[in-house]
Design a protein around this motif. Structure first.
Motif, PDB file in Angstrom:
ATOM      1  N   ARG A  83      26.904  27.626  -3.148  1.00 25.70           N
ATOM      2  CA  ARG A  83      25.815  28.585  -2.962  1.00 25.70           C
ATOM      3  C   ARG A  83      25.164  28.359  -1.603  1.00 25.70           C
ATOM      4  O   ARG A  83      25.027  27.222  -1.161  1.00 25.70           O
ATOM      5  CB  ARG A  83      24.770  28.406  -4.074  1.00 25.70           C
ATOM      6  N   ASP A  84      24.770  29.465  -0.975  1.00 25.59           N
ATOM      7  CA  ASP A  84      24.074  29.352   0.318  1.00 25.59           C
ATOM      8  C   ASP A  84      22.590  29.145   0.019  1.00 25.59           C
ATOM      9  O   ASP A  84      21.884  30.089  -0.303  1.00 25.59           O
ATOM     10  CB  ASP A  84      24.296  30.639   1.131  1.00 25.59           C
ATOM     11  N   LEU A  85      22.125  27.907   0.103  1.00 24.58           N
ATOM     12  CA  LEU A  85      20.735  27.591  -0.217  1.00 24.58           C
ATOM     13  C   LEU A  85      20.011  27.168   1.060  1.00 24.58           C
ATOM     14  O   LEU A  85      20.634  26.571   1.954  1.00 24.58           O
ATOM     15  CB  LEU A  85      20.688  26.466  -1.263  1.00 24.58           C
ATOM     16  N   PRO A  86      18.706  27.460   1.155  1.00 27.07           N
ATOM     17  CA  PRO A  86      18.004  27.229   2.435  1.00 27.07           C
ATOM     18  C   PRO A  86      18.132  25.791   2.936  1.00 27.07           C
ATOM     19  O   PRO A  86      18.265  25.571   4.141  1.00 27.07           O
ATOM     20  CB  PRO A  86      16.547  27.570   2.127  1.00 27.07           C
ATOM     21  N   TRP A  87      18.100  24.801   2.037  1.00 27.24           N
ATOM     22  CA  TRP A  87      18.150  23.405   2.484  1.00 27.24           C
ATOM     23  C   TRP A  87      19.562  22.967   2.851  1.00 27.24           C
ATOM     24  O   TRP A  87      19.770  21.854   3.299  1.00 27.24           O
ATOM     25  CB  TRP A  87      17.569  22.477   1.411  1.00 27.24           C
ATOM     26  N   ILE A 142      15.387  18.124   4.003  1.00 23.50           N
ATOM     27  CA  ILE A 142      16.293  17.784   2.889  1.00 23.50           C
ATOM     28  C   ILE A 142      15.538  16.962   1.842  1.00 23.50           C
ATOM     29  O   ILE A 142      15.672  17.184   0.632  1.00 23.50           O
ATOM     30  CB  ILE A 142      17.532  17.037   3.431  1.00 23.50           C
ATOM     31  N   TRP A 143      14.725  16.053   2.308  1.00 21.95           N
ATOM     32  CA  TRP A 143      13.906  15.232   1.386  1.00 21.95           C
ATOM     33  C   TRP A 143      12.971  16.122   0.561  1.00 21.95           C
ATOM     34  O   TRP A 143      12.896  15.994  -0.667  1.00 21.95           O
ATOM     35  CB  TRP A 143      13.137  14.216   2.224  1.00 21.95           C
ATOM     36  N   ILE A 144      12.266  17.061   1.224  1.00 22.27           N
ATOM     37  CA  ILE A 144      11.359  17.958   0.494  1.00 22.27           C
ATOM     38  C   ILE A 144      12.146  18.709  -0.585  1.00 22.27           C
ATOM     39  O   ILE A 144      11.726  18.810  -1.735  1.00 22.27           O
ATOM     40  CB  ILE A 144      10.682  18.979   1.450  1.00 22.27           C
ATOM     41  N   SER A 145      13.313  19.228  -0.220  1.00 21.90           N
ATOM     42  CA  SER A 145      14.085  20.013  -1.201  1.00 21.90           C
ATOM     43  C   SER A 145      14.511  19.125  -2.372  1.00 21.90           C
ATOM     44  O   SER A 145      14.435  19.536  -3.526  1.00 21.90           O
ATOM     45  CB  SER A 145      15.308  20.656  -0.539  1.00 21.90           C
ATOM     46  N   GLU A 146      14.944  17.898  -2.087  1.00 23.21           N
ATOM     47  CA  GLU A 146      15.412  17.024  -3.166  1.00 23.21           C
ATOM     48  C   GLU A 146      14.273  16.671  -4.120  1.00 23.21           C
ATOM     49  O   GLU A 146      14.479  16.608  -5.333  1.00 23.21           O
ATOM     50  CB  GLU A 146      16.044  15.744  -2.589  1.00 23.21           C
ATOM     51  N   ILE A 147      13.083  16.469  -3.591  1.00 27.79           N
ATOM     52  CA  ILE A 147      11.946  16.147  -4.471  1.00 27.79           C
ATOM     53  C   ILE A 147      11.589  17.387  -5.308  1.00 27.79           C
ATOM     54  O   ILE A 147      11.344  17.302  -6.507  1.00 27.79           O
ATOM     55  CB  ILE A 147      10.728  15.670  -3.643  1.00 27.79           C
ATOM     56  N   MET A 148      11.582  18.555  -4.675  1.00 26.16           N
ATOM     57  CA  MET A 148      11.255  19.778  -5.428  1.00 26.16           C
ATOM     58  C   MET A 148      12.279  20.056  -6.523  1.00 26.16           C
ATOM     59  O   MET A 148      11.948  20.568  -7.597  1.00 26.16           O
ATOM     60  CB  MET A 148      11.187  20.979  -4.483  1.00 26.16           C
ATOM     61  N   ALA A 174      21.732  14.017   5.214  1.00 26.60           N
ATOM     62  CA  ALA A 174      21.146  14.109   6.556  1.00 26.60           C
ATOM     63  C   ALA A 174      21.871  13.207   7.558  1.00 26.60           C
ATOM     64  O   ALA A 174      22.005  13.558   8.728  1.00 26.60           O
ATOM     65  CB  ALA A 174      19.664  13.731   6.500  1.00 26.60           C
ATOM     66  N   PHE A 175      22.334  12.025   7.098  1.00 22.00           N
ATOM     67  CA  PHE A 175      22.874  11.056   8.057  1.00 22.00           C
ATOM     68  C   PHE A 175      24.354  10.727   7.828  1.00 22.00           C
ATOM     69  O   PHE A 175      24.918   9.886   8.537  1.00 22.00           O
ATOM     70  CB  PHE A 175      22.046   9.759   7.996  1.00 22.00           C
ATOM     71  N   GLY A 176      24.967  11.342   6.811  1.00 22.15           N
ATOM     72  CA  GLY A 176      26.399  11.126   6.581  1.00 22.15           C
ATOM     73  C   GLY A 176      26.732   9.712   6.118  1.00 22.15           C
ATOM     74  O   GLY A 176      27.843   9.228   6.343  1.00 22.15           O
TER      75      GLY A 176
END
Ligand code: SF4
Length: 331
Positions: free
Chosen positions: A31-35, A44-50, A138-140
């Motif tokens: 899926r094409d998701l904003p994060w 990425i952190w904000i999205s994972e917490i949400m 984020a950092f692979g």
């Protein structure tokens, strides 16, 4: 036999082939998701917490509003807590928002978002799952994520409740592209290997799946008993003073404002409606009355109705005001 050996003992695919199949499927189907359009560790952190405990569709508008208002750790660190909670209002589990802000302040003190697993894991509100997700996406970095989706896929692949999801996830982790690899396994759990009625005919690793081969995919993992439902009834009072509404510090969610429950000095008038609202396993029936008050407790405050969206207001209070404005039952 350990998970790696069991995976590799599968007659059709070995783990290396399963990794490739998953990667190809993810490239084609995700899926094409904003994060997923960024490598910014903060976003990425904000999205994972949400996304913890919350559906993707519900998170998207919150994520976009939150990032628009707090585009980086410095903006979040310096915001009033009220404003952070207001933007979080409706997502629930509010300790997540408070921890985000604490962590943002630590990131600002560090000078940049930490770039290794242990330093990310040390931030407030970040557990093994989030540290693995942020460090890989984020950092692979090669850290396998273990969330509910991955646990379910692992249990089914091995056809066992007792399987160590970490061993399976690490075996399936592609060290050349941990970001895609982790997201592929989570995406498979979220869109194909569903809790009920998994879509096995569309699954890229079906030939490797023991539950599928034994037709036990709906029995594994076995269902856990849900906590018993608690039913509660509460009365809320709606006191208006011209265009203002009286609010009290929230009893159910710390940091939020709510309509008061009956208090000394409040005289109840007409009943304006009822509504239902759930918090975890508690099912509330709220009854809302108009009221007048001779004395207002010092911790209460009047707020203009048109400014209610600027403060952290409980969902119950929003429903009660909506109920009163419509003068009918809502649910
Ligand atoms: Fe899940 Fe079915 Fe795929 Fe097995 S074959 S991993 S049960 S979707």
């Amino acid at each position: 036999m350990d998970a790696a050996a069991t995976l590799n003992a599968a007659p059709v695919l070995d783990a290396a082939t399963a990794r490739k199949k998953l990667a190809r499927w993810y490239d084609r189907s995700h899926r094409d998701l904003p994060w997923r359009r960024t490598r910014d560790p903060y976003a990425i952190w904000i999205s994972e917490i949400m996304l913890q405990q919350t559906r993707v569709a519900a998170v998207i508008p919150y994520y976009e509003r939150f990032l628009a208002r707090f585009p980086d750790a410095a903006a979040l660190a310096s915001a009033p807590e009220d404003e952070v909670l207001t933007l979080w209002s409706g997502l629930g589990y509010y300790s997540r928002a408070r921890n985000l802000q604490k962590a943002a302040r630590e990131i600002v003190a560090l000078g940049a978002f930490p770039r290794d697993y242990d330093s990310i894991r040390a931030l407030p509100g970040i557990g093994d799952y989030t540290a693995a997700a942020v460090s890989s996406i984020a950092f692979g970095l090669p850290h396998a994520v273990i969330d509910g989706n991955v646990k379910r896929v692992a249990a089914r692949l091995m056809n066992s409740d007792a399987v160590a999801a970490r061993e399976v996830a690490e075996e399936l982790l592609d060290h050349r592209n941990p970001s895609r690899s982790n997201q592929a396994l989570m995406e498979l759990g979220a869109t194909v290997c569903l809790p009920r009625d998994p879509q096995c005919p569309s699954c890229p690793i079906a030939p490797h799946c023991k539950a599928f081969r034994r037709n036990s995919q709906n029995e594994v993992p076995s269902k856990r008993a849900k906590p018993a439902t608690i039913r509660l009834e509460r009365t809320l009072v709606l006191i208006r003073d011209r265009r203002r509404i009286l609010l009290a510090p929230g009893l159910r969610v710390r940091g939020f404002w709510d309509l008061p429950e009956p208090f000394p000095g409040a005289r109840l008038g007409q009943r304006v409606g009822t509504f239902r609202h759930s918090i975890l396993n508690r099912r509330y029936l709220f009854v809302v009355f108009e009221a007048k008050a001779a004395r207002i407790p010092p911790s209460f405050r009047f707020v203009y109705e048109k400014g209610l969206h600027e403060i952290p207001l409980s969902t119950a209070a929003k429903k009660a005001i909506q109920c009163s404005n419509k003068q009918k039952v809502v649910s």
